[in-house]
Motif scaffolding. Structure first.
Motif, PDB file in Angstrom:
ATOM      1  N   GLN A   1       0.841  -1.189   0.000  1.00  0.00           N
ATOM      2  CA  GLN A   1       0.000   0.000   0.000  1.00  0.00           C
ATOM      3  C   GLN A   1       0.874   1.236   0.000  1.00  0.00           C
ATOM      4  O   GLN A   1       1.829   1.325   0.768  1.00  0.00           O
ATOM      5  CB  GLN A   1      -0.922   0.012   1.220  1.00  0.00           C
ATOM      6  CG  GLN A   1      -1.955   1.112   1.223  1.00  0.00           C
ATOM      7  CD  GLN A   1      -2.918   1.024   2.399  1.00  0.00           C
ATOM      8  OE1 GLN A   1      -2.644   0.364   3.395  1.00  0.00           O
ATOM      9  NE2 GLN A   1      -4.050   1.704   2.273  1.00  0.00           N
ATOM     10  N   LEU A   2       0.569   2.194  -0.866  1.00  0.00           N
ATOM     11  CA  LEU A   2       1.272   3.466  -0.926  1.00  0.00           C
ATOM     12  C   LEU A   2       0.271   4.558  -0.577  1.00  0.00           C
ATOM     13  O   LEU A   2      -0.780   4.667  -1.220  1.00  0.00           O
ATOM     14  CB  LEU A   2       1.838   3.718  -2.318  1.00  0.00           C
ATOM     15  CG  LEU A   2       3.215   3.130  -2.662  1.00  0.00           C
ATOM     16  CD1 LEU A   2       3.214   1.609  -2.552  1.00  0.00           C
ATOM     17  CD2 LEU A   2       3.652   3.549  -4.044  1.00  0.00           C
ATOM     18  N   VAL A   3       0.585   5.345   0.429  1.00  0.00           N
ATOM     19  CA  VAL A   3      -0.306   6.407   0.878  1.00  0.00           C
ATOM     20  C   VAL A   3       0.371   7.751   0.689  1.00  0.00           C
ATOM     21  O   VAL A   3       1.431   8.008   1.261  1.00  0.00           O
ATOM     22  CB  VAL A   3      -0.706   6.210   2.354  1.00  0.00           C
ATOM     23  CG1 VAL A   3      -1.607   7.348   2.815  1.00  0.00           C
ATOM     24  CG2 VAL A   3      -1.405   4.869   2.534  1.00  0.00           C
ATOM     25  N   GLU A   4      -0.270   8.584  -0.116  1.00  0.00           N
ATOM     26  CA  GLU A   4       0.279   9.897  -0.416  1.00  0.00           C
ATOM     27  C   GLU A   4      -0.425  10.969   0.415  1.00  0.00           C
ATOM     28  O   GLU A   4      -1.587  10.823   0.792  1.00  0.00           O
ATOM     29  CB  GLU A   4       0.080  10.219  -1.896  1.00  0.00           C
ATOM     30  CG  GLU A   4       0.714   9.211  -2.838  1.00  0.00           C
ATOM     31  CD  GLU A   4       0.388   9.533  -4.275  1.00  0.00           C
ATOM     32  OE1 GLU A   4       0.497   8.636  -5.121  1.00  0.00           O
ATOM     33  OE2 GLU A   4       0.025  10.687  -4.555  1.00  0.00           O
ATOM     34  N   SER A   5       0.293  12.059   0.642  1.00  0.00           N
ATOM     35  CA  SER A   5      -0.298  13.202   1.328  1.00  0.00           C
ATOM     36  C   SER A   5       0.454  14.463   0.917  1.00  0.00           C
ATOM     37  O   SER A   5       1.558  14.381   0.355  1.00  0.00           O
ATOM     38  CB  SER A   5      -0.223  13.037   2.845  1.00  0.00           C
ATOM     39  OG  SER A   5       1.113  12.908   3.273  1.00  0.00           O
TER      40      SER A   5
ATOM     41  N   ALA B   1       5.186   3.827   1.884  1.00  0.00           N
ATOM     42  CA  ALA B   1       4.864   2.486   1.406  1.00  0.00           C
ATOM     43  C   ALA B   1       4.898   1.497   2.558  1.00  0.00           C
ATOM     44  O   ALA B   1       5.781   1.557   3.414  1.00  0.00           O
ATOM     45  CB  ALA B   1       5.840   2.063   0.323  1.00  0.00           C
ATOM     46  N   SER B   2       3.934   0.595   2.553  1.00  0.00           N
ATOM     47  CA  SER B   2       3.903  -0.471   3.556  1.00  0.00           C
ATOM     48  C   SER B   2       3.655  -1.800   2.859  1.00  0.00           C
ATOM     49  O   SER B   2       3.144  -1.848   1.731  1.00  0.00           O
ATOM     50  CB  SER B   2       2.803  -0.209   4.587  1.00  0.00           C
ATOM     51  OG  SER B   2       1.533  -0.150   3.959  1.00  0.00           O
TER      52      SER B   2
ATOM     53  N   GLY C   1       0.742   4.953  -5.906  1.00  0.00           N
ATOM     54  CA  GLY C   1      -0.114   5.573  -4.920  1.00  0.00           C
ATOM     55  C   GLY C   1      -1.449   5.957  -5.541  1.00  0.00           C
ATOM     56  O   GLY C   1      -1.649   5.837  -6.748  1.00  0.00           O
ATOM     57  N   GLN C   2      -2.348   6.438  -4.703  1.00  0.00           N
ATOM     58  CA  GLN C   2      -3.704   6.762  -5.155  1.00  0.00           C
ATOM     59  C   GLN C   2      -3.767   8.114  -5.864  1.00  0.00           C
ATOM     60  O   GLN C   2      -4.766   8.415  -6.520  1.00  0.00           O
ATOM     61  CB  GLN C   2      -4.668   6.765  -3.959  1.00  0.00           C
ATOM     62  CG  GLN C   2      -4.659   8.037  -3.106  1.00  0.00           C
ATOM     63  CD  GLN C   2      -3.494   8.133  -2.134  1.00  0.00           C
ATOM     64  OE1 GLN C   2      -2.578   7.294  -2.137  1.00  0.00           O
ATOM     65  NE2 GLN C   2      -3.523   9.155  -1.287  1.00  0.00           N
TER      66      GLN C   2
END
Length: 118
Positions: free
Chosen positions: A3-7, A24-25, A109-110
């Motif tokens: 999972q890639l989480v962007e902010s 990334a996890s 990522g999203q």
């Protein structure tokens, strides 16, 4: 599960700055490349900045001198510091990690929206 989480995206005036993060996890394989890409409305996704493990960072000509790519290997996190933003930088920004397990796999990522007003 990778999972890639962007902010960090948002609305900023021309000349302003933003800092994007991508954590990334779930990655257990060897990471061979990390980077940022963007896609503006009606255009193809394009490279912004990317680096293979242990190598120099490549930047798109349009962002050289304004954007800085960095990474925290221990945290599997990449950053994109964006300074002197221009309206033409408006796009959805995506991070990408490439891992290798017999062959290369890309994880995206999203996406985070960056809007630069003039």
């Amino acid at each position: 599960q990778v999972q890639l989480v962007e902010s960090g995206g948002g609305l900023v005036q021309a000349g302003g700055s933003l800092r994007l993060s991508c954590a990334a996890s779930g990655i257990t394989q060897s990471i061979t490349a990390m980077g940022w890409y963007r896609q503006a409305p009606g255009k193809q996704r394009e490279l912004v900045a990317a680096a293979t493990s242990g190598s120099r960072t490549n930047y798109a000509d349009s962002v050289k001198g304004r954007f800085t790519f960095s990474r925290d290997i221990a945290k599997n996190t990449v950053y994109l510091q964006m300074n002197n933003l221009k309206p033409e930088d408006t796009a959805v920004y995506y991070c990408k990690f490439t891992v290798h397990y017999f062959k290369d796999y890309d994880y995206w990522g999203q996406g985070t929206q960056v809007t630069v007003s003039s």
